[in-house]
Design a protein around this motif. Sequence first.
Motif, mmCIF file in Angstrom:
data_model
loop_
_atom_site.group_PDB
_atom_site.id
_atom_site.type_symbol
_atom_site.label_atom_id
_atom_site.label_comp_id
_atom_site.label_asym_id
_atom_site.label_seq_id
_atom_site.Cartn_x
_atom_site.Cartn_y
_atom_site.Cartn_z
ATOM 1 N N VAL A 1 14.838 1.040 41.314
ATOM 2 C CA VAL A 1 15.028 0.390 40.019
ATOM 3 C C VAL A 1 16.486 0.583 39.610
ATOM 4 C CG1 VAL A 1 14.393 0.359 37.584
ATOM 5 C CG2 VAL A 1 12.628 0.720 39.322
ATOM 6 N N ALA A 2 17.228 -0.514 39.525
ATOM 7 C CA ALA A 2 18.641 -0.444 39.145
ATOM 8 C C ALA A 2 18.783 -0.385 37.629
ATOM 9 C CB ALA A 2 19.399 -1.645 39.698
ATOM 10 N N GLN A 3 17.983 -1.174 36.931
ATOM 11 C CA GLN A 3 18.052 -1.173 35.476
ATOM 12 C C GLN A 3 16.766 -1.736 34.900
ATOM 13 O OE1 GLN A 3 21.390 -3.878 34.546
ATOM 14 N NE2 GLN A 3 19.913 -5.369 33.804
ATOM 15 N N VAL A 4 16.522 -1.377 33.656
ATOM 16 C CA VAL A 4 15.434 -1.952 32.866
ATOM 17 C C VAL A 4 16.068 -2.479 31.586
ATOM 18 C CG1 VAL A 4 13.327 -1.482 31.571
ATOM 19 C CG2 VAL A 4 13.675 -0.411 33.803
ATOM 20 N N THR A 5 15.728 -3.691 31.203
ATOM 21 C CA THR A 5 16.216 -4.238 29.945
ATOM 22 C C THR A 5 15.033 -4.505 29.022
ATOM 23 O OG1 THR A 5 16.124 -6.557 30.652
ATOM 24 C CG2 THR A 5 18.150 -5.356 31.112
ATOM 25 N N VAL A 6 15.263 -4.280 27.740
ATOM 26 C CA VAL A 6 14.264 -4.592 26.718
ATOM 27 C C VAL A 6 14.956 -5.423 25.646
ATOM 28 C CG1 VAL A 6 12.621 -3.702 25.037
ATOM 29 C CG2 VAL A 6 13.036 -2.428 27.157
ATOM 30 N N ASN A 7 14.520 -6.660 25.477
ATOM 31 C CA ASN A 7 15.061 -7.544 24.440
ATOM 32 C C ASN A 7 13.977 -7.802 23.401
ATOM 33 O OD1 ASN A 7 17.747 -8.237 25.562
ATOM 34 N ND2 ASN A 7 16.536 -9.096 27.224
ATOM 35 N N THR A 8 14.300 -7.590 22.137
ATOM 36 C CA THR A 8 13.348 -7.822 21.055
ATOM 37 C C THR A 8 13.817 -9.021 20.232
ATOM 38 O OG1 THR A 8 12.898 -5.440 20.951
ATOM 39 C CG2 THR A 8 12.141 -6.795 19.113
ATOM 40 N N HIS A 9 13.022 -10.094 20.260
ATOM 41 C CA HIS A 9 13.363 -11.350 19.588
ATOM 42 C C HIS A 9 12.416 -11.604 18.414
ATOM 43 C CE1 HIS A 9 15.744 -12.962 23.089
ATOM 44 N NE2 HIS A 9 14.945 -12.147 23.749
ATOM 45 N N PRO A 10 12.941 -11.892 17.229
ATOM 46 C CA PRO A 10 12.062 -12.388 16.161
ATOM 47 C C PRO A 10 11.330 -13.628 16.668
ATOM 48 C CG PRO A 10 14.228 -11.850 15.284
ATOM 49 C CD PRO A 10 14.338 -11.763 16.778
ATOM 50 N N ALA A 11 10.042 -13.712 16.400
ATOM 51 C CA ALA A 11 9.227 -14.799 16.964
ATOM 52 C C ALA A 11 9.764 -16.178 16.612
ATOM 53 C CB ALA A 11 7.783 -14.658 16.473
ATOM 54 N N SER A 12 10.361 -16.320 15.439
ATOM 55 C CA SER A 12 10.834 -17.633 15.002
ATOM 56 C C SER A 12 12.079 -18.084 15.748
ATOM 57 C CB SER A 12 11.131 -17.604 13.500
ATOM 58 O OG SER A 12 12.142 -16.651 13.210
ATOM 59 N N ARG A 13 12.706 -17.179 16.529
ATOM 60 C CA ARG A 13 13.963 -17.511 17.198
ATOM 61 C C ARG A 13 13.832 -17.524 18.711
ATOM 62 N NH1 ARG A 13 17.399 -13.026 14.001
ATOM 63 N NH2 ARG A 13 16.450 -13.399 11.956
ATOM 64 N N PHE A 14 12.627 -17.556 19.220
ATOM 65 C CA PHE A 14 12.462 -17.468 20.669
ATOM 66 C C PHE A 14 11.442 -18.491 21.148
ATOM 67 C CE2 PHE A 14 10.554 -15.866 24.556
ATOM 68 C CZ PHE A 14 11.665 -15.459 25.295
ATOM 69 N N ARG A 15 11.794 -19.157 22.239
ATOM 70 C CA ARG A 15 10.854 -20.065 22.896
ATOM 71 C C ARG A 15 10.894 -19.795 24.393
ATOM 72 N NH1 ARG A 15 13.296 -24.464 22.239
ATOM 73 N NH2 ARG A 15 13.900 -24.952 24.372
ATOM 74 N N HIS A 16 9.751 -19.620 24.982
ATOM 75 C CA HIS A 16 9.662 -19.361 26.419
ATOM 76 C C HIS A 16 8.881 -20.503 27.064
ATOM 77 C CE1 HIS A 16 9.342 -16.895 30.097
ATOM 78 N NE2 HIS A 16 8.135 -17.408 30.194
ATOM 79 N N SER A 17 9.486 -21.155 28.056
ATOM 80 C CA SER A 17 8.792 -22.229 28.758
ATOM 81 C C SER A 17 8.846 -21.983 30.252
ATOM 82 C CB SER A 17 9.422 -23.595 28.425
ATOM 83 O OG SER A 17 10.759 -23.643 28.867
#
Length: 245
Positions: A221-237
């Motif tokens: 494991v080189a790195q782990v990232t954690v990104n926290t996005h307010p739901a109103s500002r994120f779209r995943h497709s």
Amino acid sequence: MTVSPADHRYLQVARILRKEIVDGVYPVGSQLPTEHELSERFSVSRYTIREALRRLREDNLISSRPRAGTMVVPRPSSHAYAQDVMSINDLLAFATGAKFAIESVAMVTIDDELADRTGLTVDEQWLAVLGYRQADGSDTPVCRTEYYINRAFAAVGRLLPSHTGPIFPLIEDMFGVSIIEVHQQISAVLLGPGLADRLRDEAGSPALEMQRTYKTSDGDVAQVTVNTHPASRFRHSMTMRRVKP
């Protein structure tokens, strides 16, 4: 999820060109070298160059027209973060849409809470790089970003004050390793008061926490990232394609 050596080569070319565009080697409005010139520069086939340029077009960094060449174009900015994932290639793409503003860089010892959020082992030491991503022209953070970097690669920390993009390409370049596997997990969370205030949202409002674990060809494991996005500002497709047998 893995990539073949040929796939990885065109990603390497795309990453180098992407960095040169971001660093101003090829400013907005300028033309990239021809496919033939790029092929000679990188000692790869024209097909590999075309695939690398395709990735840059998908990232809205360049446009190509017949007989007009390939030109660097302005990247549209947004207060929201939209991610369109098709494969590991897209997960490994250089994200230039939002600048990473670093708040702190320090070695940390993984405690129980952090182990639950990252999947790392309690009492191990990792380099923690914490900050926020922000779109050009906006003073509202897009998301909270946390990097946890393997202690073996912690020397990359000295390059970060002048770096705004993803960190894993620096690890690859500095230590000669290749990231070939990324595991992604998305969870629904509620914003605590402190983080909500920093993200300019309401405490207790919904958010999406995206955790990614980057592994090298050796399985480390080189790195782990954690990104926290307010739901109103994120779209995943996601687009899925049928693979012919």
